[in-house]
Design an enzyme around this catalytic site. Structure first.
Site, PDB file in Angstrom:
ATOM      1  N   SER A   7       0.813  -0.936  -0.349  1.00 29.13           N
ATOM      2  CA  SER A   7      -0.211  -0.225   0.104  1.00 29.13           C
ATOM      3  C   SER A   7       0.837   0.905  -0.347  1.00 29.13           C
ATOM      4  O   SER A   7       2.053   0.890  -0.154  1.00 29.13           O
ATOM      5  CB  SER A   7      -1.043  -0.166   1.255  1.00 29.13           C
ATOM      6  N   GLU A   9       1.292   5.692   0.824  1.00 31.02           N
ATOM      7  CA  GLU A   9       0.983   6.658   1.642  1.00 31.02           C
ATOM      8  C   GLU A   9       1.116   8.372   0.066  1.00 31.02           C
ATOM      9  O   GLU A   9       2.628   8.085   0.275  1.00 31.02           O
ATOM     10  CB  GLU A   9       1.232   6.985   2.550  1.00 31.02           C
ATOM     11  N   ALA A  43      -1.044  17.859   9.185  1.00 31.54           N
ATOM     12  CA  ALA A  43      -1.095  18.561  10.809  1.00 31.54           C
ATOM     13  C   ALA A  43      -1.768  19.651  11.190  1.00 31.54           C
ATOM     14  O   ALA A  43      -1.659  20.793  10.539  1.00 31.54           O
ATOM     15  CB  ALA A  43       1.049  19.023  11.303  1.00 31.54           C
ATOM     16  N   ARG A  99      -4.889  10.459  16.585  1.00 33.10           N
ATOM     17  CA  ARG A  99      -5.625  11.297  16.797  1.00 33.10           C
ATOM     18  C   ARG A  99      -4.350  13.038  16.716  1.00 33.10           C
ATOM     19  O   ARG A  99      -5.592  14.047  16.396  1.00 33.10           O
ATOM     20  CB  ARG A  99      -4.269  11.573  18.553  1.00 33.10           C
ATOM     21  N   ASP A 101      -1.602  15.265  15.430  1.00 28.41           N
ATOM     22  CA  ASP A 101      -0.653  16.362  16.218  1.00 28.41           C
ATOM     23  C   ASP A 101      -0.840  17.813  15.444  1.00 28.41           C
ATOM     24  O   ASP A 101      -1.518  18.134  14.604  1.00 28.41           O
ATOM     25  CB  ASP A 101       0.686  16.120  15.285  1.00 28.41           C
ATOM     26  N   HIS A 143       5.751   6.052  21.086  1.00 28.46           N
ATOM     27  CA  HIS A 143       5.972   7.120  20.688  1.00 28.46           C
ATOM     28  C   HIS A 143       6.648   8.310  21.343  1.00 28.46           C
ATOM     29  O   HIS A 143       6.616   8.143  22.390  1.00 28.46           O
ATOM     30  CB  HIS A 143       3.937   7.311  20.629  1.00 28.46           C
ATOM     31  N   ASP A 152       2.876   1.757  25.470  1.00 29.03           N
ATOM     32  CA  ASP A 152       2.416   1.398  24.034  1.00 29.03           C
ATOM     33  C   ASP A 152       2.405   0.812  23.665  1.00 29.03           C
ATOM     34  O   ASP A 152       0.452   1.188  23.161  1.00 29.03           O
ATOM     35  CB  ASP A 152       3.452   2.642  23.733  1.00 29.03           C
ATOM     36  N   GLN A 170       5.255   3.474  12.405  1.00 28.50           N
ATOM     37  CA  GLN A 170       5.887   4.489  12.126  1.00 28.50           C
ATOM     38  C   GLN A 170       7.116   3.618  11.588  1.00 28.50           C
ATOM     39  O   GLN A 170       7.310   2.582  11.600  1.00 28.50           O
ATOM     40  CB  GLN A 170       6.388   5.108  13.552  1.00 28.50           C
ATOM     41  N   PHE A 210      13.733  14.518   9.977  1.00 27.27           N
ATOM     42  CA  PHE A 210      12.509  13.628  10.679  1.00 27.27           C
ATOM     43  C   PHE A 210      12.714  12.430  11.409  1.00 27.27           C
ATOM     44  O   PHE A 210      11.467  12.748  12.166  1.00 27.27           O
ATOM     45  CB  PHE A 210      11.939  13.009   9.049  1.00 27.27           C
ATOM     46  N   HIS A 259       4.016  -1.230   3.999  1.00 29.65           N
ATOM     47  CA  HIS A 259       3.407  -0.019   3.310  1.00 29.65           C
ATOM     48  C   HIS A 259       4.080   1.024   3.084  1.00 29.65           C
ATOM     49  O   HIS A 259       5.271   0.938   3.721  1.00 29.65           O
ATOM     50  CB  HIS A 259       2.342   0.177   4.648  1.00 29.65           C
TER      51      HIS A 259
HETATM   52  P1  FAD Z   1      -2.125   7.498  20.175  1.00 31.13           P
HETATM   53  O1  FAD Z   1      -1.311   6.015  19.762  1.00 31.13           O
HETATM   54  O2  FAD Z   1      -3.192   7.774  20.490  1.00 31.13           O
HETATM   55  O3  FAD Z   1      -1.206   8.496  21.260  1.00 31.13           O
HETATM   56  C1  FAD Z   1      -0.575   8.603  21.057  1.00 31.13           C
HETATM   57  C2  FAD Z   1       0.643   7.588  21.998  1.00 31.13           C
HETATM   58  O4  FAD Z   1       0.417   8.769  23.243  1.00 31.13           O
HETATM   59  C3  FAD Z   1       1.028   7.021  22.174  1.00 31.13           C
HETATM   60  O5  FAD Z   1       1.467   6.103  21.543  1.00 31.13           O
HETATM   61  C4  FAD Z   1       1.052   6.426  23.645  1.00 31.13           C
HETATM   62  O6  FAD Z   1       2.698   7.036  23.910  1.00 31.13           O
HETATM   63  C5  FAD Z   1       0.170   7.907  24.125  1.00 31.13           C
HETATM   64  N1  FAD Z   1      -0.593   7.669  24.409  1.00 31.13           N
HETATM   65  C6  FAD Z   1      -1.719   8.800  24.087  1.00 31.13           C
HETATM   66  N2  FAD Z   1      -3.117   8.216  24.923  1.00 31.13           N
HETATM   67  C7  FAD Z   1      -2.744   7.326  25.936  1.00 31.13           C
HETATM   68  C8  FAD Z   1      -3.546   6.669  26.903  1.00 31.13           C
HETATM   69  N3  FAD Z   1      -4.929   6.565  27.163  1.00 31.13           N
HETATM   70  N4  FAD Z   1      -2.309   5.256  27.259  1.00 31.13           N
HETATM   71  C9  FAD Z   1      -1.414   5.561  27.485  1.00 31.13           C
HETATM   72  N5  FAD Z   1      -0.507   6.660  26.421  1.00 31.13           N
HETATM   73  C10 FAD Z   1      -1.495   7.004  25.815  1.00 31.13           C
HETATM   74  N6  FAD Z   1      -0.510  12.947  11.765  1.00 31.13           N
HETATM   75  C11 FAD Z   1      -0.729  13.970  10.915  1.00 31.13           C
HETATM   76  O7  FAD Z   1      -1.443  15.025  12.189  1.00 31.13           O
HETATM   77  N7  FAD Z   1      -1.912  14.095   9.722  1.00 31.13           N
HETATM   78  C12 FAD Z   1      -1.671  12.266   9.944  1.00 31.13           C
HETATM   79  O8  FAD Z   1      -1.861  12.129   8.169  1.00 31.13           O
HETATM   80  C13 FAD Z   1      -0.484  11.337   9.922  1.00 31.13           C
HETATM   81  N8  FAD Z   1      -1.046  10.432   9.304  1.00 31.13           N
HETATM   82  C14 FAD Z   1      -0.325   9.373  10.143  1.00 31.13           C
HETATM   83  C15 FAD Z   1      -0.208   7.830   9.705  1.00 31.13           C
HETATM   84  C16 FAD Z   1       0.566   6.471  10.779  1.00 31.13           C
HETATM   85  C17 FAD Z   1       0.560   5.895   9.494  1.00 31.13           C
HETATM   86  C18 FAD Z   1       1.209   6.945  11.486  1.00 31.13           C
HETATM   87  C19 FAD Z   1       2.279   6.162  11.950  1.00 31.13           C
HETATM   88  C20 FAD Z   1       1.217   8.560  12.533  1.00 31.13           C
HETATM   89  C21 FAD Z   1       0.321   8.812  11.353  1.00 31.13           C
HETATM   90  N9  FAD Z   1       0.378  10.489  11.884  1.00 31.13           N
HETATM   91  C22 FAD Z   1      -0.137  11.451  10.972  1.00 31.13           C
HETATM   92  C23 FAD Z   1       1.214  11.160  13.293  1.00 31.13           C
HETATM   93  C24 FAD Z   1       0.520  11.219  14.277  1.00 31.13           C
HETATM   94  O9  FAD Z   1      -0.958  11.754  13.564  1.00 31.13           O
HETATM   95  C25 FAD Z   1       1.282  11.110  15.851  1.00 31.13           C
HETATM   96  O10 FAD Z   1       1.873  11.128  15.366  1.00 31.13           O
HETATM   97  C26 FAD Z   1      -0.063  11.709  16.837  1.00 31.13           C
HETATM   98  O11 FAD Z   1       1.325  12.224  17.281  1.00 31.13           O
HETATM   99  C27 FAD Z   1      -0.342  10.647  17.396  1.00 31.13           C
HETATM  100  O12 FAD Z   1      -1.052  10.180  16.610  1.00 31.13           O
HETATM  101  P2  FAD Z   1      -1.956   8.521  17.518  1.00 31.13           P
HETATM  102  O13 FAD Z   1      -3.321   8.086  16.687  1.00 31.13           O
HETATM  103  O14 FAD Z   1      -0.847   7.913  16.522  1.00 31.13           O
HETATM  104  O15 FAD Z   1      -2.286   9.017  18.800  1.00 31.13           O
END
Ligand code: FAD
Length: 288
Positions: A7, A9, A43, A99, A101, A143, A152, A170, A210, A259
């Site tokens: 896949s 991106e 972002a 979630r 950034d 993360h 994590d 990642q 990065f 991917h």
């Molecule tokens: P989560 O995994 O929900 O949280 C991030 C980290 O915070 C966790 O790994 C953990 O360490 C900690 N955490 C949060 N909540 C808790 C909890 N309740 N308990 C314990 N630990 C917790 N960003 C963009 O803005 N746009 C994109 O299109 C984009 N695409 C992405 C695609 C991929 C495949 C990846 C891996 C990342 C992408 N990102 C993108 C980056 C991502 O938004 C950031 O890394 C962001 O900081 C975390 O988002 P997440 O959903 O992975 O977070």
């Protein structure tokens, strides 16, 4: 060995020139018959409309399954769910739920009082619609905001329990990093696919920056090799070899889906896919 799934991106183009470049990328990579392509969400939610337009245009024009990235940043719950609904209405069935950034320089993520507090809440709400296959992010090297490896993985498990069906990692540079993470996920009871994310190195200086932001370790030997390659003009050859070897090691270790973070530059990803033996049977068909 059977063909692994792949896949790709992309990010949404911001100009006409960028649109042509993306179309070129799709033309170059579609013959590898990707199981899906995905489009990022800038972002801070900065590409909300562009992402939507790119997702819908790619789906309409190519017929490829497209996954729309969606984040919780700077939007109310109802705004985020309205975006999701517009995807469902357009026939988009896959979302990469994150979630997210905040924009560069804006500090750490802060949920809006009327917004989703994090990925788990977003995943739960999307799963409740019954409209989507939900992919999520995973972090083999923890993360940057994570408290540790086990925490994590527990958090990733919570994302699957909320309704995610697969995770994309990642980027990382050593296959063992992925295997350690995958094995720990299995031990924690995660049975869903964890798809390794591969970043072919277009620019060594950009990748170093990065990687620093993401907490991705760079093996010292790689740093030396890319410095030498820059001197003798063999960057592309080295970048192809490094990524192809990583893919090879992953496939040897039982991975069946890779991917690619293409950065909207197709040539290197194409060469990597060819180098690890992927065949090009499909051709990009314009369906609309
Ligand atoms: P989560 O995994 O929900 O949280 C991030 C980290 O915070 C966790 O790994 C953990 O360490 C900690 N955490 C949060 N909540 C808790 C909890 N309740 N308990 C314990 N630990 C917790 N960003 C963009 O803005 N746009 C994109 O299109 C984009 N695409 C992405 C695609 C991929 C495949 C990846 C891996 C990342 C992408 N990102 C993108 C980056 C991502 O938004 C950031 O890394 C962001 O900081 C975390 O988002 P997440 O959903 O992975 O977070």
């Amino acid at each position: 060995m059977s063909q692994p799934a792949v896949s790709f991106e992309f990010f949404p183009p911001k100009s006409l020139r960028g649109s042509f470049r993306l179309w070129d990328c799709l033309g170059t990579l579609a013959p590898f018959d990707p199981s899906f392509v995905s489009v990022t969400y800038g972002a801070g939610g900065t590409t909300r409309q562009l992402t939507h337009d790119a997702v819908c245009a790619i789906g309409e024009q190519t017929g490829l399954p497209v996954a729309a990235h969606l984040t919780c940043v700077d939007a109310s719950r109802s705004e985020t769910l309205a975006i999701a609904q517009s995807y469902a209405d357009a026939g988009v069935r896959e979302i990469v739920a994150l979630r997210g950034d905040p924009p560069k320089g804006a500090g750490q993520f802060e949920a809006r009082p009327d917004g989703f507090t994090g990925s788990v809440e977003l995943i739960e709400a999307l799963a409740n619609t019954g409209n989507f296959d939900i992919r999520v992010g995973a972090y083999p090297e923890v993360h940057p905001e994570g408290v540790g490896f086990d925490a994590d993985i527990a958090h990733l498990k919570a994302k699957f329990d909320a309704g995610a069906t697969s995770a994309i990692t990642q980027f990382f540079f050593e296959a063992d990093t992925y295997f350690r993470f995958r094995d720990a996920c299995v031990k924690a009871g995660i049975t869903a696919p964890i798809i390794p994310g591969i970043l072919p190195i277009e620019s060594w200086s950009g990748t170093q920056k990065f990687a620093g932001t993401c907490g991705t370790a760079i093996p010292p030997i790689m740093a030396q090799a890319f410095d030498n390659a820059a001197r003798d003009g063999s960057h592309d050859l080295l970048a192809t070899a490094v990524a192809a070897e990583l893919c090879d090691d992953l496939l040897e270790g039982g991975v069946d889906h890779l991917h690619f973070y293409t950065l909207n530059k197709a040539a290197l990803t194409r060469d990597v896919c060819l180098a690890f033996g992927l065949s090009r049977d499909g051709a990009l068909q314009q369906v609309a």
